[in-house]
Design a protein around this motif. Structure first.
Motif, mmCIF file in Angstrom:
data_model
loop_
_atom_site.group_PDB
_atom_site.id
_atom_site.type_symbol
_atom_site.label_atom_id
_atom_site.label_comp_id
_atom_site.label_asym_id
_atom_site.label_seq_id
_atom_site.Cartn_x
_atom_site.Cartn_y
_atom_site.Cartn_z
ATOM 1 N N LEU A 452 30.984 52.617 39.446
ATOM 2 C CA LEU A 452 30.664 51.477 38.591
ATOM 3 C C LEU A 452 31.891 50.607 38.345
ATOM 4 C CD1 LEU A 452 28.247 53.145 36.014
ATOM 5 C CD2 LEU A 452 27.670 51.718 37.976
ATOM 6 N N PHE A 453 33.064 51.236 38.270
ATOM 7 C CA PHE A 453 34.297 50.469 38.073
ATOM 8 C C PHE A 453 34.459 49.438 39.182
ATOM 9 C CE2 PHE A 453 38.804 49.804 38.942
ATOM 10 C CZ PHE A 453 39.297 49.466 37.690
ATOM 11 N N HIS A 454 34.229 49.868 40.432
ATOM 12 C CA HIS A 454 34.408 48.959 41.563
ATOM 13 C C HIS A 454 33.175 48.089 41.801
ATOM 14 C CE1 HIS A 454 38.325 50.316 42.931
ATOM 15 N NE2 HIS A 454 37.950 51.542 42.657
ATOM 16 N N ALA A 455 32.000 48.606 41.511
ATOM 17 C CA ALA A 455 30.786 47.818 41.727
ATOM 18 C C ALA A 455 30.674 46.663 40.742
ATOM 19 C CB ALA A 455 29.555 48.711 41.621
ATOM 20 N N VAL A 456 31.117 46.864 39.519
ATOM 21 C CA VAL A 456 30.933 45.860 38.473
ATOM 22 C C VAL A 456 32.204 45.070 38.192
ATOM 23 C CG1 VAL A 456 30.305 45.495 36.050
ATOM 24 C CG2 VAL A 456 29.101 47.222 37.404
ATOM 25 N N LEU A 457 33.340 45.746 38.174
ATOM 26 C CA LEU A 457 34.550 45.123 37.643
ATOM 27 C C LEU A 457 35.588 44.754 38.688
ATOM 28 C CD1 LEU A 457 35.975 44.343 34.978
ATOM 29 C CD2 LEU A 457 36.976 46.640 34.941
ATOM 30 N N TRP A 458 35.708 45.518 39.759
ATOM 31 C CA TRP A 458 36.850 45.411 40.670
ATOM 32 C C TRP A 458 36.386 45.055 42.056
ATOM 33 C CZ3 TRP A 458 41.031 45.487 37.799
ATOM 34 C CH2 TRP A 458 42.299 45.616 38.367
#
Length: 720
Positions: A452-458
């Motif tokens: 989710l960190f990379h899918a949404v934010l990064w």
């Protein structure tokens, strides 16, 4: 808070279901198009095959399991050593910049690569490579002896600790984990041959989980545990800042434990203390980073350093699906009309958010699919697959000539294997309505937290999910215990269940056989139409001593020559030679025939010299901020069958001639070098390749995958 528990459970259930579907069905990967039906069939075969292995290990005695683990671990170490000796590929990008910078620092130069000025997070890795060079010089051994030795040590420690954690629960779980690790040996290639920060991050995370697991089991966090988590998180955050997702996972479990204090009592206090340890780790990591920068005379706040907003700006690029693009990079570099790059990126983020609106939701889904589309997490291609080719410094003939087919076979198998791991975790989540406060839940939250960190934010790439691979193995084995453990202890019940669903299962088996037939037909007819693989037979093209900051030319006196041996594992018909000569020279290619060198071919090297040519970018203002121009090169059509050759560049003129070459070979992994009169070594810059593209879906690959599919069918029909 009950709703939080339910929401977390259902969210994990949905996320692992989507991840499994993407892994099994997504056909587009970093190595080409994968036939998805073959992945489905192999997933079924691996599922029942692994279940049979699990049940066999579950009935074995402790002494046998210990001997098995020792034997398998020795095999694992042997495979790692074999990996680093059998082949190596010239890397590019971050790892190359890190090695080149460390080489310059070791030589006493103080200038910094503009790439590393832009990415301060690479400085700790530069310091690590500098340490490797220092140790190798002190011990009078090759840099790569230390480099590979360190990587093998880190990789072995990761999986030894994983096995130890699971052995502590039940011995057969540790043995099964080691079998899983050996079943995916290419997962270790990246950690050994490239290194980078992933190995350190994986080890730090497993060390942290080991402490958390023991603390939750005894329901007590001792001071030594607090210090251990602090130290582990310091290294994890220093290596990969997205480790911050661990804090969120601990916070979610802490809230659940606090709400259900009647059941978990004071367990919530442990999570509070663990979160505190992580924040202390962040502080220590920040101080360590500043200390390393100061020791290396690096300005961590230099004017070229990319702001954190750059990666968020890249993450909301709908056209690139949130992946890195040169356009986004140069937008941050040049930020025309803005005072700072940060202002430019923030403005760009808001502009894209305003433009895309609800389209961000499908963008997040696409980014999530990218993370879970590659069974190898792209570890075999990231930083090695340059312009869709591998630049081998040395490798076996079979590996070089068939790399396209090998990658497709590896990817097909790996996707099915990771599909099984995700499916068994999904099965455990279906069994419960609420998220339990446990070490297992912690693993799942971290795995999906990284997604989710990379899918949404990064910004996103497949390899970023590889950071969770050790946690995936741990979670998979714990999941197998939940869904297969009872079956292994109660075979009668399992047999009754088998008879109960026999009719439905027979239909599914027939459907699986039909899918196998369709898959083989597709591989034999449609899939070979894919674009072929360009074969680079042997190459050494990356300078390791310069990036526009130091001289890189050799002087060839009248009547003198330079010679370098080249081994071609397969035939080559094109040579691209980096030259940069200040006057005409002669290239003589000799072949080793029965132990004697015979002239094979000769070519003339024309004058094309531009001494230390520089291109000054619009953001540079001094010599340090310039990057080197692309070196001139000449391309020759050659006819060179597999064999041992040597390239000799001769100066037949009456004056000294300069030629560009790679002078500092400290971190140059090439087996044969030029031996200079001053006792030092150098290398030409060259690429030997084939002009004809190699078909990835070759007859051999089709036969191999067909055999695997038939074997998978046999396993399913016998064991289901």
């Amino acid at each position: 808070m009950t709703k939080l528990s339910q929401w977390a459970q259902r969210s994990l259930l949905g996320l692992f279901a989507i991840a499994a579907a993407c892994m099994i069905l997504e056909p587009y990967t970093d190595v080409g198009f994968i036939e998805p039906l073959s992945v489905v069939v192999l997933t079924f075969g691996l599922y029942f095959g692994l279940r049979a292995v699990w049940q066999r290990l579950a009935t074995a005695n402790r002494a046998f399991l210990l001997r098995l683990i020792i034997f398998l671990f020795l095999v694992f170490i042997g495979l790692q050593i074999w990996t680093v000796t059998r082949s190596h590929i010239g890397v590019f990008g971050d790892p190359w910049h890190i090695q080149a910078q460390a080489t310059r620092l070791a030589a006493g130069e103080k200038t910094w690569d503009i790439w590393i000025l832009q990415y301060p997070n690479l400085v700790p890795l530069v310091a690590l490579d500098l340490l490797f060079i220092t140790i190798s010089n002190a011990l009078h051994v090759s840099y790569y002896t230390v480099f590979f030795g360190f990587n093998i040590l880190i990789n072995s420690a990761i999986w030894a600790l994983v096995v130890r954690i699971l052995w502590r629960r039940k011995p057969y779980m540790g043995a099964f984990a080691l079998l899983l690790i050996l079943a995916l040996p290419f997962m270790s290639d990246f950690l050994i041959t490239i290194g980078y920060s992933d190995g350190l991050a994986l080890l730090a995370l497993v060390l942290l989980f080991n402490t958390v697991d023991k603390a939750l089991a005894r329901r007590q966090l001792r001071l030594i545990d607090f210090l251990s988590v602090t130290l582990a998180f310091t290294f994890a955050y220093l290596a990969r800042p997205n480790s911050i997702v661990l804090v969120i996972a601990l916070a979610i479990l802490g809230l659940l434990a606090y709400h259900r204090r009647a059941k978990y009592k004071t367990l919530w206090k442990i999570f509070v203390a663990l979160i505190g340890a992580c924040f202390v780790g962040i502080l220590l990591a920040s101080l360590a980073s500043l200390g390393i920068s100061a020791a290396l005379h690096y300005d961590a706040h230099n004017q070229y350093a990319f702001p954190v907003w750059n990666w968020i700006y890249e993450s909301v690029n709908f056209q690139s699906a949130g992946t890195w693009t040169s356009a986004d990079r140069y937008y941050t570099l040049f930020h025309e009309g803005y005072k700072t790059a940060a202002q430019a990126d923030i403005a760009g983020i808001f502009a894209r958010l305003k433009t895309y609106n609800l389209l961000l939701i499908p963008l997040w889904l696409v980014k999530f699919a990218i993370l879970w589309s590659s069974g190898t997490f792209a570890t075999g291609t990231d930083y090695t697959l340059f312009s869709q080719t591998y630049n081998w410094t040395h490798a076996s003939a079979f590996w070089v000539q068939n790399i396209g087919a090998i990658n497709l076979a590896t990817q097909t198998y790996a996707k099915a294997f990771l599909g099984v791991i995700l499916l068994v975790i999904f099965q455990t989540l279906r069994q419960k309505k609420h998220l339990k406060v446990s070490a297992y839940s912690f693993l799942l939250l971290v795995i999906m937290g990284i997604s989710l960190f990379h899918a949404v934010l990064w910004e996103v790439k497949s390899r970023y999910q590889f950071m969770a691979f050790a946690f995936l193995i741990l979670a998979a084995v714990l999941a197998c215990e939940q869904i297969w453990g009872n079956q292994s202890k109660n075979p009668v019940s399992a047999e009754a269940q088998k008879r109960r669903f026999n009719f439905t299962k027979k239909q599914l088996k027939l459907a699986l056989s039909a899918l196998t037939a369709v898959s083989i037909i597709l591989m034999a007819t449609v899939l070979p139409l894919q674009r072929g693989q360009k074969i680079v037979v042997n190459a050494q093209q990356h300078p390791t001593d310069n990036y526009g900051y130091s001289p890189d030319d050799l002087k060839i006196a009248p009547g003198k020559s330079l010679t370098q041996e080249i081994i071609l594992p397969v035939q080559a018909n094109r040579l691209q030679l980096g030259t940069g000569t200040s006057d005409a020279l002669t290239l003589e290619i000799e072949k080793n025939v029965a132990g004697s060198w015979a002239t094979h071919d000769t070519h003339n090297l024309s004058k094309d010299y531009a001494p230390h040519a520089q291109i000054e970018s619009s953001f540079a203002s001094s010599a340090v901020d310039k990057i080197a121009a692309i070196k001139p090169s000449q391309i020759f059509d050659v006819n060179m069958p597999a064999g041992s050759y040597r390239l000799t560049i001769k100066n037949t003129s009456a004056k000294t001639v300069s030629i560009e070459a790679l002078l500092d070979t400290t971190t140059l992994d090439y087996p044969n070098l030029i031996h200079l009169e001053n006792g030092k070594t150098a290398s030409f810059s060259f690429i030997f390749s084939q002009t004809k593209l190699e078909n990835k879906y070759s007859l051999g690959l089709i036969l191999f995958l067909s055999a695997l599919l038939l074997l998978a069918n046999l396993v399913v029909w016998r064991l289901w």
